[in-house]
Design a protein around this motif. Structure first.
Motif, PDB file in Angstrom:
ATOM      1  N   SER A   1      -1.739 -10.098  -2.870  1.00  0.00           N
ATOM      2  CA  SER A   1      -0.884  -9.139  -3.919  1.00  0.00           C
ATOM      3  C   SER A   1      -0.113  -9.675  -5.081  1.00  0.00           C
TER       4      SER A   1
ATOM      5  N   HIS B   1      -9.263   1.099  -0.717  1.00  0.00           N
ATOM      6  CA  HIS B   1      -7.681   1.312  -0.840  1.00  0.00           C
ATOM      7  C   HIS B   1      -7.754   0.749  -2.248  1.00  0.00           C
TER       8      HIS B   1
ATOM      9  N   PHE C   1      -5.117   0.025  -5.379  1.00  0.00           N
ATOM     10  CA  PHE C   1      -3.928  -0.275  -5.968  1.00  0.00           C
ATOM     11  C   PHE C   1      -3.611  -0.023  -7.098  1.00  0.00           C
TER      12      PHE C   1
ATOM     13  N   SER D   1       1.646  -3.897  -9.804  1.00  0.00           N
ATOM     14  CA  SER D   1       2.769  -4.419  -8.931  1.00  0.00           C
ATOM     15  C   SER D   1       4.032  -4.054  -9.822  1.00  0.00           C
TER      16      SER D   1
ATOM     17  N   GLN E   1       3.530   5.624  -2.402  1.00  0.00           N
ATOM     18  CA  GLN E   1       4.187   4.366  -2.599  1.00  0.00           C
ATOM     19  C   GLN E   1       4.010   3.313  -1.601  1.00  0.00           C
ATOM     20  N   THR E   2       3.400   2.295  -1.522  1.00  0.00           N
ATOM     21  CA  THR E   2       3.633   1.078  -0.503  1.00  0.00           C
ATOM     22  C   THR E   2       4.703   0.374  -0.924  1.00  0.00           C
TER      23      THR E   2
ATOM     24  N   ARG F   1       4.767  -2.846  -3.277  1.00  0.00           N
ATOM     25  CA  ARG F   1       5.614  -2.164  -4.582  1.00  0.00           C
ATOM     26  C   ARG F   1       4.412  -1.876  -5.443  1.00  0.00           C
ATOM     27  N   ARG F   2       3.633  -1.062  -4.978  1.00  0.00           N
ATOM     28  CA  ARG F   2       2.411  -0.509  -5.624  1.00  0.00           C
ATOM     29  C   ARG F   2       1.937   0.807  -5.327  1.00  0.00           C
TER      30      ARG F   2
ATOM     31  N   GLU G   1      -0.596   3.475  -4.169  1.00  0.00           N
ATOM     32  CA  GLU G   1      -1.904   3.373  -3.605  1.00  0.00           C
ATOM     33  C   GLU G   1      -2.672   4.687  -3.313  1.00  0.00           C
TER      34      GLU G   1
ATOM     35  N   LYS H   1      -6.344   6.314  -1.439  1.00  0.00           N
ATOM     36  CA  LYS H   1      -7.597   5.861  -0.561  1.00  0.00           C
ATOM     37  C   LYS H   1      -8.683   6.743  -0.887  1.00  0.00           C
TER      38      LYS H   1
END
Length: 141
Positions: free
Chosen positions: A32, A73, A75, A78, A116-117, A121-122, A124, A126
């Protein structure tokens, strides 16, 4: 991995790249930090199911139809989760690029909401879909 699945992955790689994602296969290849200023996509193979088997016309070959389940996935960049619109636009463009591709026979496809992941810190989303492919195998006499 079957040749049809390799062709699907190659096609997805191009479609992802065209929509501004840096594609990687599976999570083991994900770094990442390396792509912090880019959107990226992890191509995750979820499994396959044999659907039917039939003899190919005028030959001794059999054709096996398989459904492959794949999850992309997707994204965002960041940082501060501020690229929602950019990510959403790219995801919808990708959704329709996959659906409209004449080489991909999509049986079902779903795009999730953005989440939010925190570890990455992104944002996401699916994109999960099932596509059908024909496998040919020689029959021994």
């Amino acid at each position: 991995m079957t040749s049809s699945l390799e062709q699907v992955f190659s096609k997805l790689w191009v479609l992802l790249d065209n929509e501004g994602f840096v594609p990687v296969k599976e999570f083991s290849e994900t770094d990442s930090r390396k792509h912090k200023d880019n959107m990226y996509a992890v191509i995750s193979f979820e499994g396959s199911t044999a659907v039917c088997q039939a003899e190919v016309y005028e030959s001794d070959n059999y054709c096996i139809e398989t459904d492959h389940r794949i999850c992309l996935h997707l994204f965002g960049k960041s940082g501060g989760f501020s690229d929602y619109e950019t990510l959403t636009d790219a995801c919808y463009e990708l959704f329709y690029a996959i659906i409209n591709d004449p080489d991909l026979l999509i049986c079902k496809m779903e795009l999730s909401k953005a989440v939010q992941t925190m570890p990455l810190r992104r944002l996401e989303r699916k994109l999960e879909f099932t596509l059908r492919a024909s496998e040919k195998a020689e029959v021994e006499q």
